[in-house]
Design a protein around this motif. Structure first.
Motif, mmCIF file in Angstrom:
data_model
loop_
_atom_site.group_PDB
_atom_site.id
_atom_site.type_symbol
_atom_site.label_atom_id
_atom_site.label_comp_id
_atom_site.label_asym_id
_atom_site.label_seq_id
_atom_site.Cartn_x
_atom_site.Cartn_y
_atom_site.Cartn_z
ATOM 1 N N GLU A 66 0.816 -1.203 0.000
ATOM 2 C CA GLU A 66 0.000 0.000 0.000
ATOM 3 C C GLU A 66 0.856 1.262 0.000
ATOM 4 O O GLU A 66 0.569 2.227 -0.698
ATOM 5 N N VAL A 67 1.942 1.270 0.786
ATOM 6 C CA VAL A 67 2.818 2.434 0.838
ATOM 7 C C VAL A 67 3.461 2.664 -0.515
ATOM 8 O O VAL A 67 3.490 3.775 -1.049
ATOM 9 N N ASP A 68 3.980 1.595 -1.100
ATOM 10 C CA ASP A 68 4.656 1.692 -2.393
ATOM 11 C C ASP A 68 3.689 2.128 -3.474
ATOM 12 O O ASP A 68 4.029 2.906 -4.369
ATOM 13 N N ASP A 69 2.448 1.670 -3.391
ATOM 14 C CA ASP A 69 1.467 1.979 -4.421
ATOM 15 C C ASP A 69 1.135 3.466 -4.449
ATOM 16 O O ASP A 69 1.001 4.066 -5.504
ATOM 17 N N LEU A 70 1.007 4.080 -3.278
ATOM 18 C CA LEU A 70 0.621 5.473 -3.219
ATOM 19 C C LEU A 70 1.806 6.412 -3.419
ATOM 20 O O LEU A 70 1.677 7.476 -4.022
ATOM 21 N N GLU A 71 2.964 6.035 -2.903
ATOM 22 C CA GLU A 71 4.114 6.921 -2.963
ATOM 23 C C GLU A 71 4.822 6.887 -4.311
ATOM 24 O O GLU A 71 5.173 7.916 -4.866
ATOM 25 N N ASN A 72 5.041 5.701 -4.845
ATOM 26 C CA ASN A 72 5.820 5.558 -6.069
ATOM 27 C C ASN A 72 4.974 5.308 -7.316
ATOM 28 O O ASN A 72 5.492 5.370 -8.428
ATOM 29 N N HIS A 73 3.704 5.016 -7.123
ATOM 30 C CA HIS A 73 2.824 4.736 -8.261
ATOM 31 C C HIS A 73 1.525 5.526 -8.094
ATOM 32 O O HIS A 73 0.480 4.951 -7.784
ATOM 33 N N PRO A 74 1.584 6.835 -8.276
ATOM 34 C CA PRO A 74 0.373 7.652 -8.110
ATOM 35 C C PRO A 74 -0.685 7.292 -9.141
ATOM 36 O O PRO A 74 -0.394 6.730 -10.197
ATOM 37 N N ALA A 75 -1.920 7.637 -8.833
ATOM 38 C CA ALA A 75 -3.035 7.346 -9.732
ATOM 39 C C ALA A 75 -2.837 8.052 -11.067
ATOM 40 O O ALA A 75 -2.453 9.221 -11.114
ATOM 41 N N ILE A 76 -3.084 7.328 -12.157
ATOM 42 C CA ILE A 76 -2.905 7.904 -13.491
ATOM 43 C C ILE A 76 -4.223 8.014 -14.240
ATOM 44 O O ILE A 76 -4.279 8.641 -15.293
ATOM 45 N N VAL A 77 -5.273 7.413 -13.704
ATOM 46 C CA VAL A 77 -6.570 7.449 -14.369
ATOM 47 C C VAL A 77 -7.323 8.709 -13.940
ATOM 48 O O VAL A 77 -7.522 8.952 -12.752
ATOM 49 N N GLU A 78 -7.720 9.501 -14.918
ATOM 50 C CA GLU A 78 -8.485 10.713 -14.652
ATOM 51 C C GLU A 78 -9.978 10.419 -14.780
ATOM 52 O O GLU A 78 -10.413 9.766 -15.723
ATOM 53 N N LEU A 79 -10.733 10.908 -13.842
ATOM 54 C CA LEU A 79 -12.179 10.723 -13.883
ATOM 55 C C LEU A 79 -12.762 11.624 -14.965
ATOM 56 O O LEU A 79 -12.519 12.831 -14.978
ATOM 57 N N PRO A 80 -13.524 11.079 -15.914
ATOM 58 C CA PRO A 80 -14.114 11.903 -16.982
ATOM 59 C C PRO A 80 -15.012 13.003 -16.422
ATOM 60 O O PRO A 80 -15.656 12.831 -15.387
ATOM 61 N N SER A 81 -15.071 14.108 -17.113
ATOM 62 C CA SER A 81 -15.880 15.240 -16.650
ATOM 63 C C SER A 81 -17.355 14.876 -16.552
ATOM 64 O O SER A 81 -18.098 15.463 -15.748
ATOM 65 N N GLN A 82 -17.794 13.909 -17.360
ATOM 66 C CA GLN A 82 -19.209 13.502 -17.331
ATOM 67 C C GLN A 82 -19.626 12.980 -15.962
ATOM 68 O O GLN A 82 -20.798 13.076 -15.584
ATOM 69 N N VAL A 83 -18.672 12.384 -15.225
ATOM 70 C CA VAL A 83 -18.995 11.859 -13.897
ATOM 71 C C VAL A 83 -19.328 12.999 -12.944
ATOM 72 O O VAL A 83 -20.296 12.942 -12.170
ATOM 73 N N TYR A 84 -18.545 14.051 -12.975
ATOM 74 C CA TYR A 84 -18.773 15.192 -12.087
ATOM 75 C C TYR A 84 -20.116 15.860 -12.368
ATOM 76 O O TYR A 84 -20.747 16.405 -11.460
ATOM 77 N N GLN A 85 -20.569 15.811 -13.601
ATOM 78 C CA GLN A 85 -21.794 16.500 -14.000
ATOM 79 C C GLN A 85 -23.032 15.604 -13.939
ATOM 80 O O GLN A 85 -24.142 16.066 -14.225
ATOM 81 N N HIS A 86 -22.842 14.352 -13.573
ATOM 82 C CA HIS A 86 -23.952 13.389 -13.583
ATOM 83 C C HIS A 86 -24.858 13.610 -12.369
ATOM 84 O O HIS A 86 -24.488 13.302 -11.231
ATOM 85 N N VAL A 87 -26.040 14.141 -12.595
ATOM 86 C CA VAL A 87 -26.931 14.501 -11.493
ATOM 87 C C VAL A 87 -27.624 13.287 -10.890
ATOM 88 O O VAL A 87 -28.182 13.365 -9.790
ATOM 89 N N GLY A 88 -27.607 12.150 -11.601
ATOM 90 C CA GLY A 88 -28.291 10.965 -11.091
ATOM 91 C C GLY A 88 -27.408 10.044 -10.275
ATOM 92 O O GLY A 88 -27.861 8.992 -9.807
ATOM 93 N N LEU A 89 -26.152 10.414 -10.062
ATOM 94 C CA LEU A 89 -25.219 9.549 -9.338
ATOM 95 C C LEU A 89 -25.559 9.503 -7.851
ATOM 96 O O LEU A 89 -25.697 10.540 -7.199
ATOM 97 N N GLU A 90 -25.690 8.281 -7.316
ATOM 98 C CA GLU A 90 -26.035 8.094 -5.912
ATOM 99 C C GLU A 90 -24.899 7.493 -5.094
ATOM 100 O O GLU A 90 -24.810 7.732 -3.886
ATOM 101 N N SER A 91 -24.049 6.691 -5.743
ATOM 102 C CA SER A 91 -22.943 6.049 -5.034
ATOM 103 C C SER A 91 -21.698 6.080 -5.908
ATOM 104 O O SER A 91 -21.748 5.741 -7.087
ATOM 105 N N LEU A 92 -20.573 6.507 -5.296
ATOM 106 C CA LEU A 92 -19.320 6.610 -6.035
ATOM 107 C C LEU A 92 -18.191 6.001 -5.203
ATOM 108 O O LEU A 92 -17.934 6.429 -4.085
ATOM 109 N N LYS A 93 -17.527 4.959 -5.774
ATOM 110 C CA LYS A 93 -16.406 4.303 -5.112
ATOM 111 C C LYS A 93 -15.202 4.358 -6.037
ATOM 112 O O LYS A 93 -15.264 3.872 -7.169
#
Length: 223
Positions: A119-146
């Motif tokens: 877990e330490v190595d994953d967050l420190e040396n391998h940061p997240a590279i996947v960007e959340l599409p803008s459509q997700v932020y604008q989705h008014v019907g979203l009830e649960s996000l993981k």
């Protein structure tokens, strides 16, 4: 003496030869024809062709948008996607998520964490590279996000119906502009290396920000 009888069954020599030589007739087809064949398969079956051989690995990906478009145009209750090595699939991931939002998905779960890394190595040396599409932020019907190991800007969430949020990421700032219906938030910072230095101010800021949440869990911080 028995009279010889004619056999109506076809000779099997050619089939035996093909089996013995392990010939793959599909390998003789051009990539263009393979793409055409896969385009007529259901989505799951098309994706499974990627394990047949190296030649087949990326064939189905050339049909992603077409395969998704063929799905019934009805709302999706829950959409889940997991990929431990997302580096080579960033465009596909974007297409999948945008497709889910276009089908008015109410629950969205995206997991790009690698279980083979610490877990330490994953967050420190391998940061997240996947960007959340803008459509997700604008989705008014979203009830649960993981989200797991996915870049995320909480301040851009516009979903007034969002009730549950779970986030595994290296988070230092968090702001929700609309949390009127928020019931539960579960945030995991990973194993903070400077845990003792940040715990006080970090927990304080989160408690102030998430004042309306009924259930708040910060697992790595609280334990």
């Amino acid at each position: 003496m028995k009279k010889p009888t004619a056999s109506s069954s076809p000779p099997k020599r050619s089939f035996k030869t093909m089996n013995n030589n392990k010939q793959d007739l599909f390998s003789m087809l051009s990539s263009h024809l393979l793409v055409l064949i896969v385009s007529y398969l259901p989505f799951k079956e098309a994706a499974r062709t990627s394990i047949l051989s190296k030649q087949w690995r990326d064939i189905w990906r050339q049909n992603t948008k077409r395969l998704l478009a063929r799905n019934p145009k009805k709302d999706i209750q829950k959409f889940s996607l997991a990929c431990s090595k997302p580096e080579d699939f960033l465009i596909d991931i974007q297409n999948f998520v945008i497709f889910a939002i276009s089908r008015n998905a109410r629950e969205l779960e995206l997991d790009f964490s690698d279980p083979t890394r610490k877990e330490v190595d994953d967050l420190e040396n391998h940061p997240a590279i996947v960007e959340l599409p803008s459509q997700v932020y604008q989705h008014v019907g979203l009830e649960s996000l993981k989200l797991f190991s996915c870049n995320f800007d909480a301040s851009r969430i516009e979903g007034p119906k969002l009730r549950f949020l779970k986030l595994l990421s290296d988070v230092s700032h968090f702001h929700l502009s609309n949390q009127s219906n928020m019931l539960e938030v579960d945030i995991d910072f990973g194993k903070e290396l400077n845990f003792e230095e940040v715990i006080g101010s970090l927990v304080h800021n989160f408690l102030l920000e998430l004042y309306a949440v009924k259930v708040l869990t910060m697992c790595s911080v609280l334990f």
